[in-house]
Scaffold this motif. Structure first.
Motif, PDB file in Angstrom:
ATOM      1  N   LEU A   1       0.824  -1.203   0.000  1.00  0.00           N
ATOM      2  CA  LEU A   1       0.000   0.000   0.000  1.00  0.00           C
ATOM      3  C   LEU A   1       0.861   1.256   0.000  1.00  0.00           C
ATOM      4  O   LEU A   1       0.586   2.226  -0.718  1.00  0.00           O
ATOM      5  N   GLY A   2       1.918   1.237   0.822  1.00  0.00           N
ATOM      6  CA  GLY A   2       2.826   2.374   0.838  1.00  0.00           C
ATOM      7  C   GLY A   2       3.511   2.572  -0.501  1.00  0.00           C
ATOM      8  O   GLY A   2       3.653   3.692  -0.996  1.00  0.00           O
ATOM      9  N   SER A   3       3.935   1.461  -1.110  1.00  0.00           N
ATOM     10  CA  SER A   3       4.599   1.544  -2.412  1.00  0.00           C
ATOM     11  C   SER A   3       3.662   2.068  -3.495  1.00  0.00           C
ATOM     12  O   SER A   3       4.098   2.750  -4.430  1.00  0.00           O
ATOM     13  N   THR A   4       2.367   1.775  -3.355  1.00  0.00           N
ATOM     14  CA  THR A   4       1.397   2.194  -4.372  1.00  0.00           C
ATOM     15  C   THR A   4       1.373   3.700  -4.576  1.00  0.00           C
ATOM     16  O   THR A   4       1.265   4.188  -5.704  1.00  0.00           O
ATOM     17  N   ILE A   5       1.504   4.458  -3.498  1.00  0.00           N
ATOM     18  CA  ILE A   5       1.401   5.916  -3.614  1.00  0.00           C
ATOM     19  C   ILE A   5       2.759   6.610  -3.573  1.00  0.00           C
ATOM     20  O   ILE A   5       2.863   7.792  -3.926  1.00  0.00           O
TER      21      ILE A   5
ATOM     22  N   THR B   1       2.662   9.387  -6.775  1.00  0.00           N
ATOM     23  CA  THR B   1       1.250   9.753  -6.656  1.00  0.00           C
ATOM     24  C   THR B   1       1.038  10.626  -5.423  1.00  0.00           C
ATOM     25  O   THR B   1       0.312  11.622  -5.463  1.00  0.00           O
ATOM     26  N   TYR B   2       1.662  10.242  -4.334  1.00  0.00           N
ATOM     27  CA  TYR B   2       1.615  11.047  -3.107  1.00  0.00           C
ATOM     28  C   TYR B   2       2.908  10.765  -2.339  1.00  0.00           C
ATOM     29  O   TYR B   2       2.932  10.004  -1.377  1.00  0.00           O
ATOM     30  N   ALA B   3       4.009  11.345  -2.801  1.00  0.00           N
ATOM     31  CA  ALA B   3       5.331  11.099  -2.231  1.00  0.00           C
ATOM     32  C   ALA B   3       5.540  11.955  -0.990  1.00  0.00           C
ATOM     33  O   ALA B   3       6.313  12.917  -0.993  1.00  0.00           O
ATOM     34  N   LYS B   4       4.817  11.613   0.055  1.00  0.00           N
ATOM     35  CA  LYS B   4       4.908  12.340   1.323  1.00  0.00           C
ATOM     36  C   LYS B   4       5.187  11.334   2.449  1.00  0.00           C
ATOM     37  O   LYS B   4       4.319  11.036   3.279  1.00  0.00           O
ATOM     38  N   PRO B   5       6.406  10.779   2.511  1.00  0.00           N
ATOM     39  CA  PRO B   5       6.682   9.747   3.529  1.00  0.00           C
ATOM     40  C   PRO B   5       6.544  10.257   4.953  1.00  0.00           C
ATOM     41  O   PRO B   5       6.143   9.493   5.842  1.00  0.00           O
ATOM     42  N   PHE B   6       6.853  11.545   5.185  1.00  0.00           N
ATOM     43  CA  PHE B   6       6.722  12.068   6.545  1.00  0.00           C
ATOM     44  C   PHE B   6       5.253  12.075   6.964  1.00  0.00           C
ATOM     45  O   PHE B   6       4.910  11.645   8.079  1.00  0.00           O
ATOM     46  N   PHE B   7       4.371  12.557   6.098  1.00  0.00           N
ATOM     47  CA  PHE B   7       2.950  12.603   6.425  1.00  0.00           C
ATOM     48  C   PHE B   7       2.390  11.195   6.646  1.00  0.00           C
ATOM     49  O   PHE B   7       1.663  10.950   7.621  1.00  0.00           O
TER      50      PHE B   7
ATOM     51  N   PRO C   1      -3.795  14.557   1.111  1.00  0.00           N
ATOM     52  CA  PRO C   1      -4.068  13.646  -0.008  1.00  0.00           C
ATOM     53  C   PRO C   1      -5.146  14.215  -0.915  1.00  0.00           C
ATOM     54  O   PRO C   1      -6.225  14.601  -0.448  1.00  0.00           O
ATOM     55  N   PRO C   2      -4.885  14.287  -2.213  1.00  0.00           N
ATOM     56  CA  PRO C   2      -5.801  14.986  -3.114  1.00  0.00           C
ATOM     57  C   PRO C   2      -7.050  14.204  -3.490  1.00  0.00           C
ATOM     58  O   PRO C   2      -8.024  14.800  -3.962  1.00  0.00           O
ATOM     59  N   THR C   3      -7.038  12.899  -3.310  1.00  0.00           N
ATOM     60  CA  THR C   3      -8.178  12.093  -3.756  1.00  0.00           C
ATOM     61  C   THR C   3      -8.637  11.165  -2.641  1.00  0.00           C
ATOM     62  O   THR C   3      -7.844  10.792  -1.759  1.00  0.00           O
TER      63      THR C   3
ATOM     64  N   LYS D   1      -7.935   6.602   1.435  1.00  0.00           N
ATOM     65  CA  LYS D   1      -8.269   5.221   1.799  1.00  0.00           C
ATOM     66  C   LYS D   1      -7.006   4.378   1.964  1.00  0.00           C
ATOM     67  O   LYS D   1      -6.892   3.590   2.904  1.00  0.00           O
ATOM     68  N   ILE D   2      -6.062   4.554   1.038  1.00  0.00           N
ATOM     69  CA  ILE D   2      -4.819   3.781   1.119  1.00  0.00           C
ATOM     70  C   ILE D   2      -4.071   4.103   2.411  1.00  0.00           C
ATOM     71  O   ILE D   2      -3.587   3.206   3.117  1.00  0.00           O
ATOM     72  N   ILE D   3      -3.968   5.385   2.756  1.00  0.00           N
ATOM     73  CA  ILE D   3      -3.243   5.792   3.965  1.00  0.00           C
ATOM     74  C   ILE D   3      -3.940   5.268   5.216  1.00  0.00           C
ATOM     75  O   ILE D   3      -3.295   4.735   6.132  1.00  0.00           O
ATOM     76  N   LEU D   4      -5.261   5.400   5.269  1.00  0.00           N
ATOM     77  CA  LEU D   4      -5.993   4.962   6.461  1.00  0.00           C
ATOM     78  C   LEU D   4      -5.986   3.441   6.596  1.00  0.00           C
ATOM     79  O   LEU D   4      -5.839   2.907   7.708  1.00  0.00           O
ATOM     80  N   VAL D   5      -6.149   2.736   5.475  1.00  0.00           N
ATOM     81  CA  VAL D   5      -6.079   1.272   5.527  1.00  0.00           C
ATOM     82  C   VAL D   5      -4.685   0.827   5.935  1.00  0.00           C
ATOM     83  O   VAL D   5      -4.517  -0.127   6.716  1.00  0.00           O
ATOM     84  N   ASN D   6      -3.667   1.507   5.424  1.00  0.00           N
ATOM     85  CA  ASN D   6      -2.294   1.193   5.797  1.00  0.00           C
ATOM     86  C   ASN D   6      -2.082   1.382   7.293  1.00  0.00           C
ATOM     87  O   ASN D   6      -1.457   0.551   7.966  1.00  0.00           O
ATOM     88  N   SER D   7      -2.594   2.473   7.839  1.00  0.00           N
ATOM     89  CA  SER D   7      -2.451   2.741   9.268  1.00  0.00           C
ATOM     90  C   SER D   7      -3.198   1.702  10.106  1.00  0.00           C
ATOM     91  O   SER D   7      -2.676   1.194  11.105  1.00  0.00           O
ATOM     92  N   ALA D   8      -4.429   1.379   9.697  1.00  0.00           N
ATOM     93  CA  ALA D   8      -5.202   0.376  10.415  1.00  0.00           C
ATOM     94  C   ALA D   8      -4.530  -0.989  10.351  1.00  0.00           C
ATOM     95  O   ALA D   8      -4.517  -1.746  11.328  1.00  0.00           O
ATOM     96  N   SER D   9      -3.928  -1.291   9.194  1.00  0.00           N
ATOM     97  CA  SER D   9      -3.210  -2.557   9.038  1.00  0.00           C
ATOM     98  C   SER D   9      -2.014  -2.623   9.976  1.00  0.00           C
ATOM     99  O   SER D   9      -1.761  -3.654  10.609  1.00  0.00           O
ATOM    100  N   SER D  10      -1.275  -1.521  10.091  1.00  0.00           N
ATOM    101  CA  SER D  10      -0.115  -1.487  10.977  1.00  0.00           C
ATOM    102  C   SER D  10      -0.525  -1.686  12.427  1.00  0.00           C
ATOM    103  O   SER D  10       0.089  -2.474  13.167  1.00  0.00           O
TER     104      SER D  10
END
Length: 387
Positions: free
Chosen positions: A55-59, A64-70, A308-310, A315-324
């Protein structure tokens, strides 16, 4: 946070884990059920950790959203949610305590832990979390940022070498015993790392043929973007730094929590860290301390701030966080239900799973040298799991 947890396996007794109801003694059925449940949780952890990386690699990988700090900030802040059940439990215990005091039926304080288990208090745990939250965040942001430059498989393999650095730093600090078997594991892992790095330099990977028009597979946007060997090595280096930071973090944490040399007069059990409380406080402190860095990163141009613009990226960020969050809680319970050895060996399954995931999700096939290096690293991890 994933790889740091895997390096905690050699320190389970000093760090503690969420308490579970004890199994009935002498019951083989109960023991089998606990081990089975632990293995199921462990497989879920392997799947969720690998999913989180993809999921992290996807963005990140295609900007697409190269904001690793955020992304890392959100991932770490989500751990604050672990405070909710802890606060509810403490409030309920206080309510029961006061009710027993009023009725005069109090026999012992319900706020106390089991007599055989002593944990660090809230203040002591908070001080410990404050000491390590920045180092923890640095290790995690390097693990996240490397996904912008290198493949999921390389990131998974190289960050899994945190056990090497845990052992080497621990041997220097005299909290780990260096044995011949562990030495072989270290050398094997280093050889695997060299093979993987050389493979990235000489052959950045091959893409599978594009799907036909009638295929239902994802379109070309789902494939891993072409990266130059220099960019792949940059990502590999970030993953490597992350592994070193995790190893350093684990050993320093052990030095803070390991019982001091036994005295003849003391028979008290060593103090343990309540992992959910520790993780939640690390998340809370990072949320507060690192918030002022957003304008700094923005105005220096290191990472211009932009939400995140879209909805898809959200969804990817929140799912990634919930997965972690979910996987780390499952990891702790799998540790209790099985053993550190089983968990350490089981987590090496993330390596082949990430390689297979690259083929099916990103249409990327690594060369045979890469696969040999991955197998050697996984074997080295198992050699380091001597308990």
């Amino acid at each position: 946070m994933h790889e740091s947890l895997s390096s905690f396996t050699s320190s389970t007794h000093s760090l503690g884990a969420p308490p579970l109801p004890p199994s009935s003694s002498g019951s083989q059925t109960s023991g089998l059920a606990r081990n089975t449940l632990g293995l199921i949780l462990l497989l879920c952890v392997v799947f969720l950790w690998t999913l989180s990386n993809f999921l992290g690699s996807t963005i990140l990988s295609d900007n697409t959203y190269a904001k690793p700090f955020f992304v890392t900030y959100v991932n770490t802040s989500v751990f604050t949610l672990l405070l909710i059940p802890i606060l509810i439990k403490r409030a309920y215990r206080r309510y029961v305590f006061r009710r027993h005091v009023r009725s005069g039926t109090l026999s012992s304080s319900p706020l106390s832990h089991d007599p055989g288990t002593k944990h660090f208090g809230v203040r002591a745990t908070a001080r410990l979390a404050l000491s390590f939250c920045i180092l923890w965040f640095l290790a995690n942001i390097f693990a996240m940022a490397c996904l912008e430059h290198t493949t999921v498989a390389s990131a998974t393999i190289l960050t899994s070498t945190s056990s090497i650095w845990t052992l080497m730093i621990g041997a220097i600090a005299k909290v780990e015993q260096f044995t011949i078997r562990k030495l072989v594991g270290v050398l094997a892992s280093l050889c695997g790392i060299i093979l993987i790095s050389r493979s990235d330099l000489s052959n950045p990977g091959e893409s599978l043929p594009p799907p036909s028009a009638s295929s239902k597979r994802a379109d070309s946007s789902s494939t891993f973007p072409n990266k130059s060997p220099a960019e792949l090595i940059l990502g590999d280096g970030m993953a490597f730094v992350s592994a070193i930071l995790y190893g350093f973090y684990t050993i320093v944490l052990r030095l803070k929590t390991e019982p001091r040399p036994k005295s003849h007069a003391s028979s008290d059990p060593p103090l343990k860290i309540h992992l959910p409380l520790f993780f939640s406080l690390v998340g809370l402190l990072n949320t507060v301390i690192l918030l002022p860095l957003f304008p700094v990163l923005h105005y220096t141009g290191l990472e211009p701030f932009a939400l995140p613009p879209t909805p898809r990226i959200w969804k990817i960020i929140l799912v990634n966080s919930a997965s972690s969050l979910t996987s780390d809680v499952m990891w702790a319970y799998a540790m209790v239900l099985t053993s550190p050895l089983v968990v350490t060996v089981g987590l090496s399954l993330t390596i082949p799973l990430s390689l297979v995931g690259e083929m099916f999700l990103q249409g990327r096939v690594e060369g045979w040298v890469y696969w040999v290096g991955a197998a050697i690293v996984a074997g080295g991890d198992e050699g380091l799991s001597e308990n």
